[in-house]
Design a protein around this motif. Structure first.
Motif, PDB file in Angstrom:
ATOM      1  N   LYS A 154     -20.394  37.303  64.527  1.00  0.00           N
ATOM      2  CA  LYS A 154     -21.383  38.085  65.255  1.00  0.00           C
ATOM      3  C   LYS A 154     -22.633  37.245  65.485  1.00  0.00           C
ATOM      4  N   ARG A 155     -23.264  37.490  66.599  1.00  0.00           N
ATOM      5  CA  ARG A 155     -24.479  36.767  66.946  1.00  0.00           C
ATOM      6  C   ARG A 155     -25.691  37.558  66.463  1.00  0.00           C
ATOM      7  N   PRO A 156     -26.564  36.944  65.685  1.00  0.00           N
ATOM      8  CA  PRO A 156     -27.655  37.695  65.064  1.00  0.00           C
ATOM      9  C   PRO A 156     -28.873  37.912  65.958  1.00  0.00           C
ATOM     10  N   TRP A 157     -28.965  37.192  67.073  1.00  0.00           N
ATOM     11  CA  TRP A 157     -30.202  37.205  67.852  1.00  0.00           C
ATOM     12  C   TRP A 157     -30.301  38.457  68.717  1.00  0.00           C
ATOM     13  N   HIS A 158     -31.507  38.955  68.858  1.00  0.00           N
ATOM     14  CA  HIS A 158     -31.780  40.002  69.837  1.00  0.00           C
ATOM     15  C   HIS A 158     -32.043  39.379  71.209  1.00  0.00           C
ATOM     16  N   ILE A 159     -32.702  38.242  71.174  1.00  0.00           N
ATOM     17  CA  ILE A 159     -33.110  37.554  72.395  1.00  0.00           C
ATOM     18  C   ILE A 159     -33.050  36.053  72.154  1.00  0.00           C
ATOM     19  N   GLY A 160     -32.666  35.326  73.169  1.00  0.00           N
ATOM     20  CA  GLY A 160     -32.682  33.872  73.106  1.00  0.00           C
ATOM     21  C   GLY A 160     -33.470  33.320  74.279  1.00  0.00           C
ATOM     22  N   ILE A 161     -34.203  32.246  74.039  1.00  0.00           N
ATOM     23  CA  ILE A 161     -34.934  31.558  75.100  1.00  0.00           C
ATOM     24  C   ILE A 161     -34.288  30.194  75.284  1.00  0.00           C
ATOM     25  N   LEU A 162     -33.772  29.952  76.485  1.00  0.00           N
ATOM     26  CA  LEU A 162     -33.078  28.705  76.789  1.00  0.00           C
ATOM     27  C   LEU A 162     -33.996  27.800  77.596  1.00  0.00           C
ATOM     28  N   LEU A 174     -43.431  30.807  75.105  1.00  0.00           N
ATOM     29  CA  LEU A 174     -42.832  32.138  74.992  1.00  0.00           C
ATOM     30  C   LEU A 174     -42.163  32.326  73.638  1.00  0.00           C
ATOM     31  N   LEU A 175     -41.478  31.310  73.172  1.00  0.00           N
ATOM     32  CA  LEU A 175     -40.855  31.383  71.844  1.00  0.00           C
ATOM     33  C   LEU A 175     -41.893  31.649  70.766  1.00  0.00           C
ATOM     34  N   ASP A 176     -43.025  30.983  70.855  1.00  0.00           N
ATOM     35  CA  ASP A 176     -44.083  31.177  69.869  1.00  0.00           C
ATOM     36  C   ASP A 176     -44.535  32.639  69.836  1.00  0.00           C
ATOM     37  N   LEU A 177     -44.686  33.238  70.997  1.00  0.00           N
ATOM     38  CA  LEU A 177     -45.114  34.639  71.058  1.00  0.00           C
ATOM     39  C   LEU A 177     -44.028  35.584  70.557  1.00  0.00           C
ATOM     40  N   LEU A 178     -42.792  35.327  70.918  1.00  0.00           N
ATOM     41  CA  LEU A 178     -41.698  36.202  70.501  1.00  0.00           C
ATOM     42  C   LEU A 178     -41.489  36.163  68.992  1.00  0.00           C
ATOM     43  N   ARG A 179     -41.723  35.028  68.390  1.00  0.00           N
ATOM     44  CA  ARG A 179     -41.539  34.914  66.939  1.00  0.00           C
ATOM     45  C   ARG A 179     -42.581  35.713  66.158  1.00  0.00           C
ATOM     46  N   ARG A 180     -43.619  36.123  66.831  1.00  0.00           N
ATOM     47  CA  ARG A 180     -44.618  36.973  66.200  1.00  0.00           C
ATOM     48  C   ARG A 180     -44.234  38.451  66.266  1.00  0.00           C
ATOM     49  N   ASP A 183     -39.972  42.772  64.885  1.00  0.00           N
ATOM     50  CA  ASP A 183     -38.681  43.454  64.989  1.00  0.00           C
ATOM     51  C   ASP A 183     -37.618  42.623  65.689  1.00  0.00           C
ATOM     52  N   LEU A 184     -37.920  41.384  66.052  1.00  0.00           N
ATOM     53  CA  LEU A 184     -36.988  40.581  66.840  1.00  0.00           C
ATOM     54  C   LEU A 184     -36.482  39.371  66.066  1.00  0.00           C
ATOM     55  N   VAL A 185     -35.195  39.100  66.243  1.00  0.00           N
ATOM     56  CA  VAL A 185     -34.613  37.813  65.840  1.00  0.00           C
ATOM     57  C   VAL A 185     -34.477  37.009  67.123  1.00  0.00           C
ATOM     58  N   THR A 186     -35.224  35.931  67.221  1.00  0.00           N
ATOM     59  CA  THR A 186     -35.309  35.160  68.458  1.00  0.00           C
ATOM     60  C   THR A 186     -34.616  33.821  68.292  1.00  0.00           C
ATOM     61  N   ILE A 215     -34.211  33.672  79.911  1.00  0.00           N
ATOM     62  CA  ILE A 215     -34.164  34.679  78.858  1.00  0.00           C
ATOM     63  C   ILE A 215     -32.740  35.213  78.741  1.00  0.00           C
ATOM     64  N   GLU A 216     -32.216  35.205  77.529  1.00  0.00           N
ATOM     65  CA  GLU A 216     -30.920  35.807  77.211  1.00  0.00           C
ATOM     66  C   GLU A 216     -31.156  37.003  76.293  1.00  0.00           C
ATOM     67  N   LEU A 217     -30.706  38.187  76.711  1.00  0.00           N
ATOM     68  CA  LEU A 217     -30.810  39.395  75.898  1.00  0.00           C
ATOM     69  C   LEU A 217     -29.430  39.840  75.449  1.00  0.00           C
ATOM     70  N   ARG A 218     -29.326  40.255  74.207  1.00  0.00           N
ATOM     71  CA  ARG A 218     -28.026  40.744  73.717  1.00  0.00           C
ATOM     72  C   ARG A 218     -27.692  42.050  74.441  1.00  0.00           C
ATOM     73  N   ASN A 219     -26.505  42.107  75.019  1.00  0.00           N
ATOM     74  CA  ASN A 219     -26.259  43.172  75.985  1.00  0.00           C
ATOM     75  C   ASN A 219     -26.137  44.578  75.398  1.00  0.00           C
ATOM     76  N   ASP A 220     -25.893  44.697  74.095  1.00  0.00           N
ATOM     77  CA  ASP A 220     -25.874  46.039  73.515  1.00  0.00           C
ATOM     78  C   ASP A 220     -27.276  46.633  73.413  1.00  0.00           C
ATOM     79  N   LEU A 221     -28.298  45.804  73.535  1.00  0.00           N
ATOM     80  CA  LEU A 221     -29.677  46.278  73.475  1.00  0.00           C
ATOM     81  C   LEU A 221     -30.194  46.746  74.831  1.00  0.00           C
TER      82      LEU A 221
END
Length: 250
Positions: A154-162, A174-180, A183-186, A215-221
């Protein structure tokens, strides 16, 4: 959207400097491809192998929030993948995540060329026009990923930045902001590496010197319209803040 048009553009005249793109917005198979049927089950056509579920809705909401244009594909990535270079061996997939694609197994150069002319090239021509409409254009590509590939963890990330090593400025901000966001695993270049020569970002952003991120978002979200809108509205101020941070240091 007309079945005859390989893309949809929303808000072409919006004044924002962003261009939101969704290369895998649709799982449609045009009628000229084997009567509109790739020979795989409807359940497979609804999976991530055929498109990026939820990504179109996020793209539309994000573009609205940024008051900027959006372009969405209107054909399945299994017909021909607009996020691949013209000479990429995965441009027309024969097998993907455990599924054989019968209508693609014997697609020769002439057939690939037919799909290129009808779908791939018009999409990229429209993309290029939108990108060039402003000298300060910023490109944000929106994709989604499946929570788990067959037989894989299983993939643990909610969102990925490529991002590419050729220009990571906006993505790193953007990664710096998302890591703050507690509730997100980036993921940083997760679940995929961010540089693929000839892909859409390479073609329309990196080669042109434009700020960009993917931006990659996990599709179940993002499985329903409400979640897609929520994510679009959440990402918009983060993107604006990341861009401002980039440009302050230039």
């Amino acid at each position: 959207m007309s079945d005859d048009i390989p893309f949809q553009i929303l808000g072409a005249d919006r004044p924002g400097r962003w261009l939101i793109t969704c290369d895998h917005a649709s799982n449609r198979v045009p009628e000229f491809i084997n009567g509109g049927d790739l020979g795989i089950a409807a359940a497979d056509m609804s999976r991530h192998i055929a498109w990026d579920p939820g990504a179109a809705g996020v793209s539309v909401a994000l573009a609205e929030a940024l008051n900027s244009p959006c372009i969405l594909s209107n054909f399945s990535r299994l017909v021909i993948d607009p996020n691949r270079g013209a000479d990429d061996p995965t441009l027309v997939m024969r097998f993907y995540d455990g599924t054989i694609i019968p209508a693609n197994r014997h697609a020769d150069a002439a057939e690939v060329g037919r799909r290129m002319a009808a779908l791939y090239q018009p999409y990229h021509a429209a993309y290029a026009r939108l990108a060039a409409a402003r000298r300060d254009r910023v490109i944000c590509a929106v994709h989604s990923f499946t929570p788990q590939l067959r037989g894989r963890p299983k993939r643990p990330w909610h969102i990925g930045i490529l991002h590419s090593h050729l220009d990571s400025r906006l993505s790193l901000a953007l990664l710096d902001l998302l890591r703050r966001e507690a509730d997100l695993v980036t993921g940083d270049n997760e679940p995929y590496d961010g540089h693929l020569p000839g892909d859409a970002i390479d073609r329309h952003a990196l080669r042109q010197g434009r700020h960009n991120t993917l931006i990659e978002l996990r599709n179940d979200l993002i499985a329903d319209a409400a979640a897609q809108r929520t994510w679009g509205q959440r990402l918009a101020p983060l993107l604006q803040a990341a861009l401002a941070q980039c440009e302050m240091t230039e």
